[in-house]
Design a protein around this motif. Structure first.
Motif, PDB file in Angstrom:
ATOM      1  N   ASN A 223     -25.460  47.347  29.066  1.00 27.31           N
ATOM      2  CA  ASN A 223     -25.339  47.613  27.637  1.00 27.31           C
ATOM      3  C   ASN A 223     -23.983  47.132  27.131  1.00 27.31           C
ATOM      4  OD1 ASN A 223     -23.447  49.542  28.401  1.00 27.31           O
ATOM      5  ND2 ASN A 223     -24.831  51.287  28.064  1.00 27.31           N
ATOM      6  N   ALA A 224     -23.660  47.481  25.899  1.00 23.73           N
ATOM      7  CA  ALA A 224     -22.417  46.994  25.291  1.00 23.73           C
ATOM      8  C   ALA A 224     -21.181  47.510  26.003  1.00 23.73           C
ATOM      9  CB  ALA A 224     -22.386  47.383  23.816  1.00 23.73           C
ATOM     10  N   ASP A 225     -21.305  48.596  26.730  1.00 19.30           N
ATOM     11  CA  ASP A 225     -20.178  49.181  27.462  1.00 19.30           C
ATOM     12  C   ASP A 225     -20.094  48.676  28.895  1.00 19.30           C
ATOM     13  OD1 ASP A 225     -19.395  50.798  25.271  1.00 19.30           O
ATOM     14  OD2 ASP A 225     -20.996  52.221  25.762  1.00 19.30           O
ATOM     15  N   ASN A 226     -20.840  47.626  29.214  1.00 13.98           N
ATOM     16  CA  ASN A 226     -20.852  47.049  30.567  1.00 13.98           C
ATOM     17  C   ASN A 226     -21.397  48.045  31.595  1.00 13.98           C
ATOM     18  OD1 ASN A 226     -20.417  44.604  31.900  1.00 13.98           O
ATOM     19  ND2 ASN A 226     -18.490  45.314  32.791  1.00 13.98           N
ATOM     20  N   TYR A 227     -22.275  48.886  31.140  1.00 12.20           N
ATOM     21  CA  TYR A 227     -22.890  49.930  31.971  1.00 12.20           C
ATOM     22  C   TYR A 227     -24.332  49.513  32.258  1.00 12.20           C
ATOM     23  CZ  TYR A 227     -24.468  54.694  33.199  1.00 12.20           C
ATOM     24  OH  TYR A 227     -24.989  55.804  33.828  1.00 12.20           O
ATOM     25  N   ALA A 228     -24.706  49.485  33.533  1.00 11.34           N
ATOM     26  CA  ALA A 228     -26.050  49.018  33.897  1.00 11.34           C
ATOM     27  C   ALA A 228     -27.101  50.061  33.543  1.00 11.34           C
ATOM     28  CB  ALA A 228     -26.111  48.713  35.386  1.00 11.34           C
TER      29      ALA A 228
END
Length: 268
Positions: A223-228
């Motif tokens: 996602n936008a937070d670099n969270y898978a």
């Protein structure tokens, strides 16, 4: 493992019956009582209630799970944005590679194979669509965990009673973010995965159980937070998914598919 003192015993018994029925086509009350260790009178009450609610079917004296479970599961799956967005990419990837393509999400420490597409009569995934395996032994699961905070991963490993391997696994997952070359493992004893990066995406290659007869590769969907939030996994036979084809063709197609999904999700 989290404590169970607050759990409702009757619910645990109910799902012991459900899980036992899941493993068999149909069973009678006596057989279910013997298999689960639950009194026959209680088994009958649970089954009668489930039958009334439409979650089991009855044929003379035998009971089986009904397709109501499929209806519930399908609706739960449809609510996932990543599933809705990924469907077309999974189909396209399966056509272009000729391999089995899975959408994997993590739930309570398990890798759930939310969707699976294959051009072959017999899909070659590590598990079937809808099945789950512990995230640390799933190629797609590892791709997801590699883009999760370390504390979250450590808590997940503790819940799965893998604290003795936590340091090693966290180090391996960090490698997935940092390593710049694909390493093709020649022997399962060398490790369960290799790592690499293409265009800012990392991928995992699996060779160990449940991948002994497969080669699999996965990339995260972030996602936008670099969270898978998910991973796409491609699996095939060792003869089909190997070396240059794996590294030069499959990996890049996977990366492009993942980026397309991420782009659509970010625009929602």
């Amino acid at each position: 493992m989290s404590g169970t003192s607050h759990h409702v015993k009757s619910v645990r018994k109910l799902f012991r019956i459900v899980e036992t029925l899941e493993e068999r086509e149909s069973m009678g009350i006596t057989e279910l009582a013997r298999e689960t260790g639950i009194a026959k009178s209680s088994v009958y009450k649970y089954l009668d209630t489930l039958h009334h609610l439409g979650f089991v079917t009855k044929d003379e004296s035998s009971y089986a799970l009904s397709l109501r479970w499929f209806q519930v599961g399908r609706r739960v799956r449809e609510r996932r944005d990543v599933f809705q967005v990924a469907r077309s990419e999974l189909n396209r990837l399966a056509r272009r590679t000729g391999e089995t393509v899975s959408l994997v999400v993590e739930e309570d420490g398990y890798a759930i194979y939310l969707s699976q597409v294959s051009e072959r009569e017999q899909p070659a995934g590590p598990v079937a669509e809808g099945d789950r395996i512990p995230a640390p032994i799933s190629v797609g699961g590892k791709a997801v965990l590699s883009y999760r905070p370390v504390k979250e991963v450590e808590a997940l490993l503790a819940d799965q009673e893998l604290t003795d391997r936590a340091e090693q696994l966290v180090s391996e997952l960090q490698t997935l973010r940092n390593q710049r070359m694909v390493i093709e493992r020649e022997s399962p004893q060398d490790g369960t995965f290799s790592a690499g990066s293409f265009m800012g995406h990392r991928h995992v290659v699996g060779h160990d159980e449940p991948y002994q007869n497969l080669h699999s590769i996965a990339v995260p969907v972030r996602n936008a937070d670099n969270y898978a939030i998910a991973a796409i996994e491609v699996s095939g036979s060792k003869d089909s998914l190997y070396g240059r084809r794996l590294e030069d063709e499959i990996a890049r197609l996977l990366v492009n598919a993942s980026k397309s999904i991420e782009t659509v999700l970010l625009s929602r």
